[in-house]
Every structure is written in structure tokens, then in C-alpha cells.
Write an enzyme that holds these catalytic residues in place. Structure first.
Site, PDB file in Angstrom:
ATOM      1  N   SER A 156       0.845  -1.192   0.000  1.00  0.00           N
ATOM      2  CA  SER A 156       0.000   0.000   0.000  1.00  0.00           C
ATOM      3  C   SER A 156       0.875   1.235   0.000  1.00  0.00           C
ATOM      4  O   SER A 156       1.969   1.245   0.577  1.00  0.00           O
ATOM      5  CB  SER A 156      -0.904   0.023   1.236  1.00  0.00           C
ATOM      6  OG  SER A 156      -1.602   1.258   1.325  1.00  0.00           O
ATOM      7  N   TYR A 168      -1.750  -0.944  10.004  1.00  0.00           N
ATOM      8  CA  TYR A 168      -1.760  -1.090   8.543  1.00  0.00           C
ATOM      9  C   TYR A 168      -0.462  -0.575   7.946  1.00  0.00           C
ATOM     10  O   TYR A 168       0.176  -1.251   7.136  1.00  0.00           O
ATOM     11  CB  TYR A 168      -2.959  -0.335   7.967  1.00  0.00           C
ATOM     12  CG  TYR A 168      -3.210  -0.618   6.497  1.00  0.00           C
ATOM     13  CD1 TYR A 168      -3.771  -1.826   6.100  1.00  0.00           C
ATOM     14  CD2 TYR A 168      -2.902   0.326   5.528  1.00  0.00           C
ATOM     15  CE1 TYR A 168      -4.018  -2.091   4.761  1.00  0.00           C
ATOM     16  CE2 TYR A 168      -3.148   0.069   4.188  1.00  0.00           C
ATOM     17  CZ  TYR A 168      -3.703  -1.141   3.811  1.00  0.00           C
ATOM     18  OH  TYR A 168      -3.943  -1.400   2.478  1.00  0.00           O
TER      19      TYR A 168
END
Length: 272
Positions: A156, A168
Site C-alpha cells: 500500500s 496497517y
């Protein structure tokens, strides 16, 4: 219909996370499975939600492709091992492409570092990073024996930009490090490893978990995210990620390994 002369013709692809969160758009994993099949791959669609994986497979079969669905929770090594073994037994003993498409943030309880919950942090790391590592652990011996293979992992842009949620961001930075490690250690076996760093995408995982937060409507969420994209002022889609994955998985990228490819409409170029 599948292309007999497609970029993945004759190849077997295991796609982890080939189902998707319910929503109004297509997810990265489902789009990739559909595109890989269209380009001639035999696809094993793995997901913790077997019904979601089967829905992906049904679309592939409806269009004349070749695919099977398996259930696999990437936090359970036995599930991963069974999915890999199922792929090998389904399509002639090979795994030419491993596509790692697993990830969770807000839905897993992710938060800023001062608000993070230990159990939620551990769960996000287990899904986003540990699951990919363990999947590679079981696939790599097969690729080594073949003398070839391509691993594409979905990281990401959050790994390198100002994403606020700690689990994350940390886990996706780990995916980048894992990719570089595999690329250099497995090159002698003819195995390539690359990662894609999607930016702001219009996928169910990204949109649905934000609708209703602080009163935001779906239109509010989409407009806010679109406004942050330099290229055309609009988010990308699961198809943009799938097309990048196809390139990296195919022989078009035969001399490319260890790459962390942003697919972000120029978002990473914005400074200040």
C-alpha cells in the site's frame, strides 16, 4: 473469453484474497482473478469467505475460464498449506504465480498509535504481513523445484505516506521488506518477487468501512478521496491494480524483481 495467447496462457495462479468485501465496486483480488483468467491462467481463488471466492470463480467459469475456489484463512497456517496443496493437485503440480492480496485496517480495529489496541494491532499484523510470509513459505519450495515463479504482493502507498493508522502502515512496510528479501534470496532459483502499492482506490474495502464514520455518506467518502488524486482528480479501481499485477506476473516483466510499484495517480508525488 480467455485468450489462448494471453499473457498468462498455460500458467497456474494462486490468488490469496480472491473474494471481496461486499460493495458497489470491484475489489483488487476479484479483479485480478478475473483478468488473470481472461489472460489464460488457470486460477485457484482462495479466500476466508468461501462463498466470496466461489462468486469470483463462477464469473470466471461463466466466461469460459478455468478456476476453482478454496477456503483459506491466512491467519491459520494449516489453511494456507491446504490451499497451496489444493492448487498443486488441481492444475498439474505447478504454481507459476502467487498473488498475495490480503489486508485489513479499520475493519480490523486499526487506530492511531496512542489509541491502538494490542489485540487489534496483532490481528492486523497477522493478516497483512504474517499471512503473506507464511504463504510464501509454502509456495517457494514448489517454485524452486520448477526453477521459476512470480510472486506479486499487494502492499500500500500507506507504507510510505501519511496514513494515520499504525498497524496497517507498519504491516505494509513489512510487505515491502518481505518482497525485497524474497527478490534477492530467490533470484538464483529463477523466482521474481514484486509488490504493488495502491494509493486511494475505489474498492469495497476502502469505501464501505468509511461510510457512516463521523456521518460521512458514500458520496462524501468518494469526493474526499477523489480530491487527493493529482491524475484526473479521481481514485483508481481494482482493475488498475489488476492490470499492474498482470504485468508483474507475466513474462513482460521477466527482468523485473524487487520493485515496489506505486499505482496511485501521482499521489506519492504530493509534498507538503
Amino acid at each position: 473469453m480467455p485468450n489462448e495467447d494471453g499473457k498468462l496462457s498455460g500458467k497456474v495462479a494462486l490468488i490469496m484474497g480472491a473474494g471481496q468485501t461486499p460493495g458497489q465496486s470491484v475489489g483488487n483480488g476479484r479483479a485480478t482473478a478475473l483478468l488473470f483468467a481472461r489472460e489464460g491462467a488457470q486460477v485457484v481463488a482462495a479466500d476466508r469467505d468461501l462463498d466470496a471466492a466461489q462468486a469470483t470463480v463462477d464469473r470466471i467459469l461463466k466466461n469460459g475460464g478455468d478456476a476453482v475456489a478454496v477456503r483459506a484463512d491466512v491467519t491459520v497456517e494449516a489453511d494456507i498449506k491446504a490451499a497451496v496443496e489444493g492448487c498443486v493437485s488441481a492444475f498439474g503440480g505447478r504454481i507459476d504465480v502467487l498473488h498475495n492480496n490480503v489486508g485489513v485496517s479499520l475493519a480490523g480495529g486499526d487506530a492511531t498509535i496512542t489509541e491502538t489496541d494490542e489485540a487489534a494491532f496483532s490481528r492486523c499484523i497477522d493478516i497483512n504481513l504474517r499471512g503473506m510470509v507464511v504463504t510464501c513459505k509454502h509456495v517457494l519450495p514448489i517454485m524452486r523445484a520448477q526453477g521459476s515463479g512470480a510472486i506479486v504482493s499487494i502492499s500500500s502507498l500507506a507504507a510510505i505516506t501519511d496514513y494515520p493508522y499504525i498497524a496497517y502502515r507498519t504491516s505494509k512496510a513489512g510487505v515491502n521488506a518481505m518482497t525485497e528479501n524474497i527478490a534477492i534470496t530467490e533470484a538464483k532459483f529463477g523466482i521474481r518477487a514484486n509488490a504493488i502499492m495502491p494509493g486511494l482506490m475505489n474498492t469495497p474495502m476502502a469505501i464501505e468501512n468509511r461510510v457512516g464514520r463521523d456521518g460521512a455518506t458514500r458520496a462524501d467518502v468518494i469526493a474526499s478521496r477523489d480530491s487527493r488524486i493529482p491524475l484526473g482528480g479521481k481514485m483508481g479501481s481494482g482493475w488498475d491494480v489488476a492490470k499492474a499485477a498482470l504485468f508483474l506476473a507475466s513474462d513482460d516483466a521477466a527482468f523485473i524483481t524487487g520493485v515496489l510499484l506505486p499505482v496511485d495517480g501521482g499521489q506519492q508525488l504530493v509534498r507538503g
